[in-house]
Design an enzyme around this catalytic site. Sequence first.
Site, PDB file in Angstrom:
ATOM      1  N   LYS A 257       0.822  -1.214   0.000  1.00 32.40           N
ATOM      2  CA  LYS A 257       0.000   0.000   0.000  1.00 32.40           C
ATOM      3  C   LYS A 257       0.857   1.266   0.000  1.00 32.40           C
ATOM      4  CE  LYS A 257      -4.197  -2.170   1.408  1.00 32.40           C
ATOM      5  NZ  LYS A 257      -3.682  -3.565   1.423  1.00 32.40           N
TER       6      LYS A 257
HETATM    7  C1  PLP Z   1      -4.153  -4.693   0.603  1.00 34.28           C
HETATM    8  C2  PLP Z   1      -3.313  -5.905   0.459  1.00 34.28           C
HETATM    9  C3  PLP Z   1      -3.600  -6.920  -0.486  1.00 34.28           C
HETATM   10  C4  PLP Z   1      -4.825  -6.879  -1.368  1.00 34.28           C
HETATM   11  O1  PLP Z   1      -4.727  -5.915  -2.383  1.00 34.28           O
HETATM   12  P1  PLP Z   1      -6.033  -5.410  -3.140  1.00 34.28           P
HETATM   13  O2  PLP Z   1      -5.570  -4.294  -4.001  1.00 34.28           O
HETATM   14  O3  PLP Z   1      -6.965  -4.941  -2.046  1.00 34.28           O
HETATM   15  O4  PLP Z   1      -6.583  -6.550  -3.892  1.00 34.28           O
HETATM   16  C5  PLP Z   1      -2.741  -8.005  -0.591  1.00 34.28           C
HETATM   17  N1  PLP Z   1      -1.662  -8.113   0.207  1.00 34.28           N
HETATM   18  C6  PLP Z   1      -1.346  -7.175   1.133  1.00 34.28           C
HETATM   19  C7  PLP Z   1      -0.158  -7.372   1.987  1.00 34.28           C
HETATM   20  C8  PLP Z   1      -2.152  -6.037   1.285  1.00 34.28           C
HETATM   21  O5  PLP Z   1      -1.833  -5.115   2.216  1.00 34.28           O
END
Ligand code: PLP
Length: 502
Positions: free
Chosen positions: A120
């Site tokens: 993120k």
């Molecule tokens: C948010 C997240 C995901 C999922 O990603 P999306 O874009 O919501 O599908 C997968 N792995 C981690 C570590 C995340 O923080």
Amino acid sequence: MVISMDKSTEVFYSSTRDSSKKIQASQAILQGLSEDGGLFVPDHIPTLDKSLKELSEMGYKEVAYEVMKLFLTDFTKEELSDCIKKAYDSKFDTEVIAPLTEAEGTYYLELFHGATIAFKDMALSILPHLMITSAKKNNAKEQIVILTATSGDTGKAALAGFAGVEGTKIIVFYPKNGVSPIQEKQMVTQKGDNAYVIGIHGNFDDAQTGVKQLFADKELEKQMKENGLRFSSANSINIGRLVPQVVYYVYSYAKLLKEGKIADGEKINVVVPTGNFGNILAAFYAKNMGVPIAKLICASNENKVLYDFFSTGSYDRNREFVLTSSPSMDILISSNLERLIYRIAGNDAKKNAEFMTSLSQNGSYAITDEMKAQLEDFYGNYASEQETADRIKDLYEKTGYVIDTHTAVASAVYEKYKKETGDGTKTVIASTASPFKFTRSVMNAIDTKYDSMGDFELVDELSKLANVKVPNAIEEIRTAPVLHDTVCDKTEMKATVERILK
Ligand SMILES: *Cc1c(COP(=O)(O)O)cnc(C)c1O
């Protein structure tokens, strides 16, 4: 599927539930979600105007510029370059920003080298800058107040992104007894005069509901306006989070080309551990910009709504919610899927709105056969808790490479895909978190003897085992002082926000 490509260079955005109003990128970023509850989508996916060969000679920031300029067409060159420069700097522990690691002939695209060691950061490091630039461009004079409810990961990444950014404040609510000790420590040690972290007596749903009520509170909005403030949201439906994620798919292809791992034009597969469907949608956009991607492999954990959707064409959230060792994928409503549904419905907002109404009223919808036929680029599967743990152990034992639980879901699904199809296409797996973020689950998967160790003891053990230095993000919180100790009842959230904003 190839989306028809418009040659006009300007991109406008409209809601997935009403396409009558078209706005510019900066307005979509500022607004976040459309007033009708829909998500903003570009009116066409732009085509890359540099060759992959040219892109392969560029660094991350340059590629970011080349990709983002095509989507954010109302930003000037200076504005966009400035946002990129401020985002992808020494907050990342490698200049490469998103390195590729090869293990068993597969490429792991490590998206966890930012401030909070999860993917993120890739978007939340730039979103604050895109937002204040958008505010300036639209003469929005108010200071932006980001309100977020978090179950752990998003809160810290948003805090790290917005802390110290002039013209913004960020307030994060988390369930006091509902996040891991490391996650709580990460948040309550957050520096920055504009950052506020509040624990609430309640669970994540209480925090989320409380925040939604604050967003909808007209009286509060009026009061804020008088004080020169406006609320905004940093969650993953903002187009300002989606566009920066397209970058690393273009970048990873270019890097494989540069290193001679693939030939120019050779197709690759991409595997993405999926929750809200933002990351894999970004890969789909990259494909439609011209990156030679064959299959988009959508990996789910035991909350396998998406696997069922891709197999049957029916989306059904009416099921038990499972708590897994990959909590950032524990989701039953994948919000960003709406952008894909809109597209395969022929960019038909009315039809899409009907599906979404059905989802909110019945918890389900079923797409038509015609729509399903357009999903052939996607392959969905899931990994159980046991399969996920086994994958971590197996990959470690064979190669010494240690992956986190989310990445392991993707890797396990990829193994199933290969077995099922025999497809030997070169493949990139999106590695979404550092194993140091989910140390306990990772170490337990390797050997149950670690179960009795303390959190930081495990961190040191993992460092030795994987032969990887403990990331700064973890090192810092070992000794960092607690700077936020406000705790309130779930009924006191409004009063708490009013006090902060006084
Ligand atoms: C948010 C997240 C995901 C999922 O990603 P999306 O874009 O919501 O599908 C997968 N792995 C981690 C570590 C995340 O923080």
